[in-house]
Design a protein around this motif. Sequence first.
Motif, PDB file in Angstrom:
ATOM      1  N   ILE A 133       0.853  -1.198   0.000  1.00 23.14           N
ATOM      2  CA  ILE A 133       0.000   0.000   0.000  1.00 23.14           C
ATOM      3  C   ILE A 133       0.888   1.248   0.000  1.00 23.14           C
ATOM      4  O   ILE A 133       0.670   2.181  -0.784  1.00 23.14           O
ATOM      5  N   ASN A 134       1.877   1.256   0.867  1.00 19.16           N
ATOM      6  CA  ASN A 134       2.782   2.412   0.949  1.00 19.16           C
ATOM      7  C   ASN A 134       3.531   2.626  -0.356  1.00 19.16           C
ATOM      8  O   ASN A 134       3.661   3.759  -0.835  1.00 19.16           O
ATOM      9  N   LEU A 135       4.037   1.559  -0.949  1.00 19.25           N
ATOM     10  CA  LEU A 135       4.771   1.675  -2.210  1.00 19.25           C
ATOM     11  C   LEU A 135       3.855   2.134  -3.344  1.00 19.25           C
ATOM     12  O   LEU A 135       4.268   2.937  -4.197  1.00 19.25           O
ATOM     13  N   ALA A 136       2.626   1.657  -3.366  1.00 19.23           N
ATOM     14  CA  ALA A 136       1.668   2.094  -4.387  1.00 19.23           C
ATOM     15  C   ALA A 136       1.376   3.589  -4.243  1.00 19.23           C
ATOM     16  O   ALA A 136       1.329   4.323  -5.235  1.00 19.23           O
ATOM     17  N   GLY A 137       1.204   4.047  -3.006  1.00 18.02           N
ATOM     18  CA  GLY A 137       0.993   5.481  -2.771  1.00 18.02           C
ATOM     19  C   GLY A 137       2.189   6.303  -3.211  1.00 18.02           C
ATOM     20  O   GLY A 137       2.045   7.361  -3.836  1.00 18.02           O
ATOM     21  N   GLN A 138       3.393   5.815  -2.912  1.00 13.08           N
ATOM     22  CA  GLN A 138       4.606   6.520  -3.340  1.00 13.08           C
ATOM     23  C   GLN A 138       4.727   6.567  -4.857  1.00 13.08           C
ATOM     24  O   GLN A 138       5.308   7.495  -5.415  1.00 13.08           O
ATOM     25  N   ALA A 139       4.171   5.576  -5.542  1.00 15.72           N
ATOM     26  CA  ALA A 139       4.220   5.523  -7.003  1.00 15.72           C
ATOM     27  C   ALA A 139       3.151   6.397  -7.652  1.00 15.72           C
ATOM     28  O   ALA A 139       3.085   6.493  -8.864  1.00 15.72           O
ATOM     29  N   GLY A 140       2.294   7.027  -6.820  1.00 16.32           N
ATOM     30  CA  GLY A 140       1.304   7.959  -7.345  1.00 16.32           C
ATOM     31  C   GLY A 140      -0.115   7.434  -7.420  1.00 16.32           C
ATOM     32  O   GLY A 140      -1.000   8.148  -7.889  1.00 16.32           O
ATOM     33  N   LEU A 141      -0.368   6.201  -6.963  1.00 16.10           N
ATOM     34  CA  LEU A 141      -1.734   5.701  -6.972  1.00 16.10           C
ATOM     35  C   LEU A 141      -2.524   6.419  -5.889  1.00 16.10           C
ATOM     36  O   LEU A 141      -2.034   6.599  -4.769  1.00 16.10           O
ATOM     37  N   ASP A 142      -3.746   6.822  -6.219  1.00 18.26           N
ATOM     38  CA  ASP A 142      -4.554   7.552  -5.246  1.00 18.26           C
ATOM     39  C   ASP A 142      -5.243   6.588  -4.286  1.00 18.26           C
ATOM     40  O   ASP A 142      -5.366   5.387  -4.553  1.00 18.26           O
ATOM     41  N   GLU A 143      -5.689   7.145  -3.167  1.00 22.73           N
ATOM     42  CA  GLU A 143      -6.282   6.344  -2.090  1.00 22.73           C
ATOM     43  C   GLU A 143      -7.502   5.559  -2.560  1.00 22.73           C
ATOM     44  O   GLU A 143      -7.651   4.378  -2.228  1.00 22.73           O
TER      45      GLU A 143
END
Length: 179
Positions: free
Chosen positions: A78-88
């Motif tokens: 989840i953290n890596l996806a957020g860092q990659a720009g995926l929105d919540e």
Amino acid sequence: MLLKKLAARIIRRAENRIGVKLDYTHKIAETDMGLLMRYNRIFGFLDPNKHVPALAYHTARMRGAIAADCGICVEAEINLAGQAGLDEATIDAVLRSDYSELPEDVTAVANLTDAVVGRHEDDTEAREIIKTAYGDAGLIEVSFAMNGAALLPNIKRAMGYATVCDIAVLRRRAWLSAG
């Protein structure tokens, strides 16, 4: 001794980057540097994302970690996806298995991951959609992503470090730590 201190420092940096503790990795480093090097070779080849969009790549990783049922691994994804720009909202949809708003190619990635890693089945239709969208290199990268994310929890579980998933708790923890 110096090599183990350097390894501990590098592991702490990785912990800061992904937002979770890597206790099992510290244990590997403390036990045998050769084993740590083997571990790093396995995950070093799985990690690069060069052939598919971030949304497809992280969907495969999140669904793979969910299938392996390791809470900390899902939190890291989840953290890596957020860092990659995926929105919540997108991340939450992937976590809930709600693929209705995802593009067809990303839905295919989620479906193939759920089939292969989650149920140990095949999904030929999803595979063909992925191959059409990203080519053979993209399919291979998605395969590495989903299976790599599922392999890590099993290594942790065998060593006694895995935790069971609670997706609602993980979403709260991940978004609180990101904000």
